[in-house]
Design an enzyme around this catalytic site. Structure first.
Site, PDB file in Angstrom:
ATOM      1  N   GLU A 144      36.675  39.131  29.043  1.00 33.51           N
ATOM      2  CA  GLU A 144      36.830  40.398  29.734  1.00 33.51           C
ATOM      3  C   GLU A 144      36.088  41.524  28.994  1.00 33.51           C
ATOM      4  OE1 GLU A 144      38.495  41.326  32.766  1.00 33.51           O
ATOM      5  OE2 GLU A 144      38.063  39.190  32.926  1.00 33.51           O
ATOM      6  N   HIS A 166      33.762  43.922  35.598  1.00 32.80           N
ATOM      7  CA  HIS A 166      34.726  43.095  36.335  1.00 32.80           C
ATOM      8  C   HIS A 166      35.538  43.947  37.315  1.00 32.80           C
ATOM      9  CE1 HIS A 166      37.730  39.479  36.192  1.00 32.80           C
ATOM     10  NE2 HIS A 166      37.116  39.617  37.358  1.00 32.80           N
ATOM     11  N   ARG A 187      33.001  33.687  37.821  1.00 33.94           N
ATOM     12  CA  ARG A 187      33.452  33.543  36.446  1.00 33.94           C
ATOM     13  C   ARG A 187      32.227  33.555  35.536  1.00 33.94           C
ATOM     14  NH1 ARG A 187      37.567  34.982  37.841  1.00 33.94           N
ATOM     15  NH2 ARG A 187      39.656  34.097  37.578  1.00 33.94           N
TER      16      ARG A 187
END
Length: 316
Positions: A263, A283, A234
């Protein structure tokens, strides 16, 4: 009137699996509604889910205020391992069950972690650019994983799989976790010691009140100048400004980052864009055909088991 199961964003369901699930749910009195785009805003998300009894969401954030407009909601099946984007306190207070897709991306994330470690030590990204520009290795020598100390912060399913792969490469593996486990050939150490002795530090922690900002300038300063750090967990658990500063000042040798404070796309002035010897990815650690298919199956099974009053993968 039918009860609604709303897939508020796409989760990679193939047509056959989607049709079979829809037919199965019809037998239980549920209408299935699928959206094939990500909601552009909380208001759009609210419009999509306001009549839902069951909500399927991936990693799109959900505000508590959005859920206030969903009086029928009883289950959120999260197509993700982490649930820090879901208002869990609100769900507890309003008896909304939250399930996650535990385990779907273990292999995908672990394999990318070792790939990134190799890419950093062998300077693969930079060497690709050199080759495309007509250059040679010009005396460049990389490093091998074999014999290196591989530090794993967080020792859940992904951390354990990373340990297995690192051991297969011939690494010495050390780990830090709140709940040390008995694991062959893995030594459990303090966080300070792990950062001090590791050649590779890999992060595999959830984002919680205890872990947000955990990897700060003090910890990074303990790392060897030759060491690298990898974050596929994270973005919020690491201070990206401190990391960028350490890289620019040559305090550590490199970093590979797949997750950020939000994001991607990341902002044009993000601190890590200025950092040398850094691999930045949008990601993708979980994003394999195999993982997405497994995720869809877990999400659908979570709903089926909840309807049968035997919920699984329950977070709340």
């Amino acid at each position: 009137m039918s009860k609604k199961i709303v897939f508020a964003e796409p989760i990679g369901l193939n047509k056959s699996k989607a049709e079979n699930f829809k037919a199965d749910m019809l037998k239980h009195g549920y209408e299935v509604v699928n959206y094939d785009t990500v909601p552009a805003s909380q208001s759009e998300l609210q419009q999509r889910i306001q009549d839902a009894e069951v909500l399927v969401i991936s990693n799109h954030p959900i505000a508590a205020s959005t859920l206030q407009s969903c009086p029928s909601l009883k289950l959120i099946s999260v197509a993700f391992t982490g649930v820090d984007h879901v208002p869990l306190d609100y769900c507890r207070e309003h008896s909304i069950t939250v399930c996650n897709a535990a385990g779907y991306s273990t292999t995908a994330v672990a394999e990318l972690t070792l790939a990134l470690a190799t890419a950093l030590l062998r300077n693969i990204v930079a060497m690709d650019a050199v080759t495309r520009n007509g250059g040679t290795r010009s005396g460049f020598l990389g490093g091998e994983l074999a014999g290196k100390t591989f530090g794993i912060v967080g020792y859940g399913a992904i951390g354990q799989r990373v340990a297995q792969l690192a051991l297969a490469y011939g690494c010495k593996v050390v780990a830090h976790t709140r709940t040390p486990k008995s694991y062959p050939n893995v030594s459990f150490v303090s966080l300070d010691e792990l950062f001090s002795i590791s050649d590779v530090v890999s992060l595999h922690l959830p984002a919680t009140q205890q872990t947000v900002g955990l990897i700060n300038s003090k910890l990074i300063s303990l790392m060897k100048p030759s060491a690298v750090i990898i974050n596929t967990a994270r973005g919020s658990i690491i201070d990206c400004i401190a990391l960028s500063t350490a890289l620019q000042q040559g305090q550590i040798a490199g970093a590979a980052i797949d997750v950020y404070e939000h994001e991607p796309p990341i902002e044009a002035d993000h601190p890590l864009l200025k950092a040398p010897n850094t691999i930045l990815l949008p990601h993708i650690a979980y994003a394999t055909h195999e993982a997405i298919d497994k995720r869809a199956s877990i999400v659908l099974d979570n709903i089926r088991m909840w309807i049968l009053q035997n919920p699984q993968n329950v977070i709340v």
